[in-house]
Design a protein around this motif. Sequence first.
Motif, mmCIF file in Angstrom:
data_model
loop_
_atom_site.group_PDB
_atom_site.id
_atom_site.type_symbol
_atom_site.label_atom_id
_atom_site.label_comp_id
_atom_site.label_asym_id
_atom_site.label_seq_id
_atom_site.Cartn_x
_atom_site.Cartn_y
_atom_site.Cartn_z
ATOM 1 N N ILE A 1 28.997 53.397 34.020
ATOM 2 C CA ILE A 1 28.470 52.151 33.966
ATOM 3 C C ILE A 1 27.578 52.250 35.313
ATOM 4 O O ILE A 1 28.064 52.075 36.422
ATOM 5 C CB ILE A 1 29.191 50.745 34.220
ATOM 6 C CG1 ILE A 1 30.212 50.736 32.871
ATOM 7 C CG2 ILE A 1 28.287 49.549 34.356
ATOM 8 C CD1 ILE A 1 29.393 50.579 31.650
ATOM 9 N N ASN A 2 26.157 52.150 35.189
ATOM 10 C CA ASN A 2 25.231 52.078 36.291
ATOM 11 C C ASN A 2 24.477 50.782 36.193
ATOM 12 O O ASN A 2 24.177 50.388 37.287
ATOM 13 C CB ASN A 2 23.972 53.220 36.087
ATOM 14 C CG ASN A 2 24.847 54.431 35.928
ATOM 15 O OD1 ASN A 2 25.760 54.868 36.652
ATOM 16 N ND2 ASN A 2 24.139 55.153 34.977
ATOM 17 N N ASP A 3 24.622 50.206 35.074
ATOM 18 C CA ASP A 3 23.862 48.893 34.779
ATOM 19 C C ASP A 3 24.664 47.633 35.181
ATOM 20 O O ASP A 3 25.965 47.670 34.980
ATOM 21 C CB ASP A 3 23.446 48.763 33.431
ATOM 22 C CG ASP A 3 22.844 47.563 33.157
ATOM 23 O OD1 ASP A 3 22.592 46.725 34.116
ATOM 24 O OD2 ASP A 3 22.204 47.361 32.048
ATOM 25 N N ALA A 4 24.152 47.143 36.491
ATOM 26 C CA ALA A 4 25.052 45.867 37.042
ATOM 27 C C ALA A 4 25.446 44.862 35.962
ATOM 28 O O ALA A 4 26.360 44.083 35.846
ATOM 29 C CB ALA A 4 24.438 45.157 38.126
ATOM 30 N N ALA A 5 24.677 44.705 34.583
ATOM 31 C CA ALA A 5 25.045 43.755 33.851
ATOM 32 C C ALA A 5 26.150 44.164 33.100
ATOM 33 O O ALA A 5 27.007 43.163 32.509
ATOM 34 C CB ALA A 5 23.886 43.797 32.609
ATOM 35 N N PHE A 6 26.985 45.306 33.198
ATOM 36 C CA PHE A 6 28.020 45.497 32.260
ATOM 37 C C PHE A 6 29.252 45.910 33.443
ATOM 38 O O PHE A 6 30.009 46.826 33.063
ATOM 39 C CB PHE A 6 27.910 46.916 31.407
ATOM 40 C CG PHE A 6 26.975 46.494 30.159
ATOM 41 C CD1 PHE A 6 27.528 45.813 29.386
ATOM 42 C CD2 PHE A 6 25.836 47.002 30.216
ATOM 43 C CE1 PHE A 6 26.808 45.323 28.158
ATOM 44 C CE2 PHE A 6 24.853 46.623 29.244
ATOM 45 C CZ PHE A 6 25.428 45.998 28.246
ATOM 46 N N ARG A 7 29.006 45.672 34.726
ATOM 47 C CA ARG A 7 29.770 45.893 35.585
ATOM 48 C C ARG A 7 31.233 45.348 35.444
ATOM 49 O O ARG A 7 31.166 43.981 35.745
ATOM 50 C CB ARG A 7 29.342 45.888 37.043
ATOM 51 C CG ARG A 7 29.396 46.869 38.048
ATOM 52 C CD ARG A 7 28.879 46.529 39.163
ATOM 53 N NE ARG A 7 27.630 47.347 39.773
ATOM 54 C CZ ARG A 7 26.776 46.639 40.707
ATOM 55 N NH1 ARG A 7 27.138 45.589 41.264
ATOM 56 N NH2 ARG A 7 25.880 47.659 41.093
ATOM 57 N N PRO A 8 32.358 45.830 35.235
ATOM 58 C CA PRO A 8 33.350 44.928 35.087
ATOM 59 C C PRO A 8 34.209 44.361 36.769
ATOM 60 O O PRO A 8 33.353 45.101 37.372
ATOM 61 C CB PRO A 8 34.610 45.975 34.607
ATOM 62 C CG PRO A 8 34.109 47.237 34.778
ATOM 63 C CD PRO A 8 32.463 47.105 35.138
ATOM 64 N N MET A 9 34.806 43.519 36.626
ATOM 65 C CA MET A 9 35.187 42.830 37.957
ATOM 66 C C MET A 9 35.907 43.768 39.114
ATOM 67 O O MET A 9 35.600 43.773 40.121
ATOM 68 C CB MET A 9 36.050 41.911 37.544
ATOM 69 C CG MET A 9 36.729 40.876 38.761
ATOM 70 S SD MET A 9 38.092 41.548 39.320
ATOM 71 C CE MET A 9 38.861 41.852 37.547
#
Lengths: 330, 293
Positions: B216-224
């Motif tokens: 994941i690079n996209d901040a929109a899909f960053r898990p907690m």
Amino acid sequence: MTKSQDTALSADKQVQLPHQNASPHRLRRWLTGWGRTFRQEKYLYVLALPGLLFFILFKYVPMWGLTLAFNDYSPYLGFFKSEWVGFANFKSFFLNPDFWLLFRNTLGISFLNILFFFPAPIVLALLLNELRNMAVKRWIQTAVYFPHFLSWVVIAGICFLTLGGDGIVNHLTVNAGGKSVDYLTNSSTFWALLTAQSIWKDSGWGTIIFLAALAGINPELYEAARMDGAGRWKQALYVTLPGIKATIIILLILRLGQVLDTGFEQIYLMSSSAVTQVADVFDTYAYRMGIQNGRFSFATTVGIFKSVVGLILVITANRIAKRFGEEGVY
Amino acid sequence: MKPHPAARLFDAFNYAVLVAFSLLTLVPFLYVVIVSFTDPIEYATTPLVIVPKHWSLASYRFILSTATFPHSLAVSGALALIGTACSLILTSGLAYALSRKTFRLKRVIMLGILFTMLFNPGMIPNYLLVKELGLIDTLWSLILPVLTSAWYVILMRSFYLDIPDELEESAKIDGCTDIGVFFRIMLPVSLSAMAAFSLFFAVAYWNTYFNAVLYINDAAFRPMQVVLQLLLIQSSTQVGDPSVAQMLQSDQMLPPQTIKMSAVVLASFPIILVYPFLQKYFVKGMMVGSVKG
């Protein structure tokens, strides 16, 4: 019913045509046999299918990616156009001065784990087993299982916040007139820190399997031992320990297969520039080389080295266990 | 019978060691929880908190008012829900088929699955596969590669093996197909095992960290967990992720330590919530396979 009829029929045919080669016949029978069971079990296949696809796609297809190690993979050229280089990646890996550093760190961390973290759940389980107050036992179990469910990020966070420069431990030592110590960036105690952390997180959880093995010991054995005048210590030595020996050996064999696996997330999270010299292991190195620097082929080589050594170790340990009359993993 | 004095000495020692060890596992976490609820001004002036004089929710209020943290909580929540459902369906279907005596491919498949326990091609081939499948920067990259494992399949299979065959036979006589037997008989009978496995899966998905670093690079899909880690290593001197750095600068000048601690507590909150009720299921789930060996 139909099955017996069918075999009888094909047996007849075989008798009728003795001049014919039997093998295509057998093949056909084998195929119709399969066809029939397949029809009968089609729904089992439907249930199993998603799981099978998962294992094929995510466990077996990547094995094909192992050929990358013999290739000079370039993402621009793609897999088929990249050049085959034989063992060049292996050579540059083994001749690399980093190799011995990684080797030392990986083995050192693993060795400490086997020496201290592996026996911890056994000792804990033995102590828990001696508790006669069931309510206290349950409370203690509840407490020691808990950290297993926390993520490594949370565990690392708790370490930073308690043992770090601004943590409670240092505030207490300074208050008591001592000097502030940064436990997290001290390279001479880094391995000990990792081992302590593993014990803290997972030794309680590890007791479950040993407690199950302990519960499986025949109580008559204890009675017999008591009849023979064995005290609690003797009972533990001659009944309890032999009772869980098989479990210990199986887990130890599996653990040996992971000698080069040092718990990637933990080390990745705990390492900092101050401790690189003692914290860099094969896994973190593969990550840096492969994902961060894009040297996929070289990093795959590191992974293969690890997996092959692990496989050899499991097979060897299993053989040794069997030679000594133990059950082994397979 | 009067216990031997040596035995009583051992008992005392045993209780002392075990109580000390269990306190040692709980106290660091409790400390973080206490500080996270401590009044920030009190913590800033006297950071040696054992029992705070003033309790406060200020750092929680702040961290939940940021854009980044609640969003990543939602990502992790979605991940846990979708992932657990998928894992459960896939694992139970395969484990059930493998537990049937008549299933012809049983042996071959079992061996194939066991082999994946012994040999793992490593991070890079897995990464390239996920990349080739076009899963980078999707939630699926955190679900599909970890849907199940040999270990879970074997554990669950041994559970189905324990269910008496007569149940299946009588359902078949009543005209049930294998799928019918599975959904109408086996799933309801194995409800407690299903509970245990959903918890294992849910905790694993909630704790997803490293795969997210990889895929994941996209901040929109960053898990907690990823956001938490960025937050933990970030200090005012370091230039890190700007959206995470913002989380350490509140207009009320909260100390970064209390913000970090409340983030740690929030990250473990669902686990704290379910843990006491469901501990026995976890343990049962582990025991199912281990007793039989």
